[in-house]
Design a protein around this motif. Structure first.
Motif, PDB file in Angstrom:
ATOM      1  N   VAL A  77     -30.144   0.404 -41.985  1.00  0.00           N
ATOM      2  CA  VAL A  77     -28.856   0.110 -42.614  1.00  0.00           C
ATOM      3  C   VAL A  77     -28.395  -1.322 -42.378  1.00  0.00           C
ATOM      4  CG1 VAL A  77     -28.119   2.518 -42.613  1.00  0.00           C
ATOM      5  CG2 VAL A  77     -27.544   1.059 -40.665  1.00  0.00           C
ATOM      6  N   ARG A  78     -29.069  -2.020 -41.447  1.00  0.00           N
ATOM      7  CA  ARG A  78     -28.778  -3.440 -41.208  1.00  0.00           C
ATOM      8  C   ARG A  78     -30.066  -4.091 -40.735  1.00  0.00           C
ATOM      9  NH1 ARG A  78     -24.651  -5.440 -36.668  1.00  0.00           N
ATOM     10  NH2 ARG A  78     -25.305  -3.391 -35.984  1.00  0.00           N
ATOM     11  N   GLY A  79     -30.408  -5.245 -41.297  1.00  0.00           N
ATOM     12  CA  GLY A  79     -31.632  -5.928 -40.903  1.00  0.00           C
ATOM     13  C   GLY A  79     -32.844  -5.338 -41.594  1.00  0.00           C
ATOM     14  N   ALA A  80     -33.987  -5.321 -40.869  1.00  0.00           N
ATOM     15  CA  ALA A  80     -35.239  -4.823 -41.441  1.00  0.00           C
ATOM     16  C   ALA A  80     -36.182  -4.404 -40.332  1.00  0.00           C
ATOM     17  CB  ALA A  80     -35.895  -5.900 -42.305  1.00  0.00           C
ATOM     18  N   VAL A  81     -37.046  -3.423 -40.632  1.00  0.00           N
ATOM     19  CA  VAL A  81     -38.060  -2.976 -39.682  1.00  0.00           C
ATOM     20  C   VAL A  81     -39.397  -2.779 -40.390  1.00  0.00           C
ATOM     21  CG1 VAL A  81     -36.417  -1.816 -38.138  1.00  0.00           C
ATOM     22  CG2 VAL A  81     -37.556  -0.494 -39.927  1.00  0.00           C
ATOM     23  N   HIS A  82     -40.442  -2.961 -39.622  1.00  0.00           N
ATOM     24  CA  HIS A  82     -41.796  -2.576 -40.020  1.00  0.00           C
ATOM     25  C   HIS A  82     -42.003  -1.229 -39.352  1.00  0.00           C
ATOM     26  CE1 HIS A  82     -46.048  -3.296 -41.039  1.00  0.00           C
ATOM     27  NE2 HIS A  82     -46.317  -2.707 -39.885  1.00  0.00           N
ATOM     28  N   ASP A  83     -41.946  -0.158 -40.144  1.00  0.00           N
ATOM     29  CA  ASP A  83     -42.008   1.201 -39.609  1.00  0.00           C
ATOM     30  C   ASP A  83     -43.408   1.762 -39.797  1.00  0.00           C
ATOM     31  OD1 ASP A  83     -41.661   4.230 -39.566  1.00  0.00           O
ATOM     32  OD2 ASP A  83     -39.655   3.544 -39.020  1.00  0.00           O
ATOM     33  N   VAL A  84     -43.939   2.395 -38.748  1.00  0.00           N
ATOM     34  CA  VAL A  84     -45.278   2.979 -38.799  1.00  0.00           C
ATOM     35  C   VAL A  84     -45.190   4.458 -38.457  1.00  0.00           C
ATOM     36  CG1 VAL A  84     -47.620   2.924 -37.863  1.00  0.00           C
ATOM     37  CG2 VAL A  84     -46.373   0.784 -38.208  1.00  0.00           C
TER      38      VAL A  84
END
Length: 187
Positions: A77-84
Motif C-alpha cells: 500500500v506504500r512503496g514497493a516490494v519484490h515478493d517471492v
C-alpha cells in the motif's frame, strides 16, 4: 477483480477492476463471493501490516505448518516490494519452485499465496508498507521459515538485503527442514 493464475498451483495475482472517472477510481479490493466463485479461499481471519523503514529490508520466508497453514493475500500500500512465493508442498507439481512478483502502491497488484507455500519480500523503497489478509490465526508454535538465500532454491533477488532479522537469517537449510515439514504434514 481480475484473477491471473500463476505458475504455482493455487497462486494468483489479483488486479483491480478499476471504475475511473474525473474523481479518480473505485475498485473492489476484497470480495469473499468472487473468491468463492473461483474456488479460492474466502475466509480471512486477520489482517497484518508490515511497516518497513528502509529500502532493501528482507522479511521472510515464513509459513505455518498443519493444521495452522495459511492462505495469504498481500498488497503493497506504500512503496514497493519484490515478493517471492515458494512452493513447499511435497506433493505439488511445482514443489521447491518459486515465482517473483513486484507489488507496489502504484500497480495495486495483490498476490494470493496458498497454504503450504512460504512467502518473503525485499523492499524496493524506503517507507514501504504491506498489508495482508490471512486465513488462519497466527500460531507461534506452527511458525516455520526458510532462509532467503538457501542454496536449494537459487532465488535471484534484485539486491542483497541491507536489513534482516536474526530469526530470518537463522533458518536451517531446507534439506534438513524438509524432513520436519513432511513429518508435520502427516500428523
Amino acid at each position: 477483480m481480475i484473477f491471473k493464475a500463476a505458475e504455482i498451483e493455487g497462486a494468483y495475482t489479483v488486479e483491480l477492476d478499476k471504475r475511473a472517472d474525473s474523481r479518480g477510481f473505485f475498485a473492489r479490493g476484497w470480495c469473499s463471493q468472487e473468491f468463492d466463485d473461483r474456488g479460492l479461499p474466502n475466509r480471512m481471519v486477520q489482517m497484518n501490516i508490515s511497516s518497513n523503514r528502509r529500502k532493501y529490508t528482507m522479511r521472510g520466508f515464513h509459513y505455518q505448518i498443519a493444521p495452522y497453514q495459511e492462505d495469504k493475500l498481500l498488497r503493497c500500500v506504500r512503496g514497493a516490494v519484490h515478493d517471492v512465493l515458494l512452493d513447499l508442498r511435497p506433493g505439488s507439481p511445482s514443489f521447491m519452485r518459486h515465482i517473483a512478483v513486484e507489488l507496489s502502491a502504484e500497480n495495486y497488484r495483490m498476490l494470493l499465496v496458498p497454504k503450504g507455500c512460504a512467502n518473503a519480500f525485499l523492499t524496493l523503497a524506503d517507507e514501504t508498507e504491506v498489508t495482508y489478509l490471512v486465513s488462519e490465526f497466527y500460531t507461534p508454535a506452527a511458525e516455520r521459515g526458510v532462509r532467503w538465500n538457501d542454496p536449494a532454491f537459487r532465488i535471484e533477488w534484485p539486491a542483497e538485503p541491507a536489513i534482516i532479522s536474526e530469526k530470518d537469517c537463522s533458518w536451517p537449510d531446507f534439506v534438513s527442514e524438509r524432513r520436519f515439514v513432511a513429518t508435520a504434514e502427516q500428523e
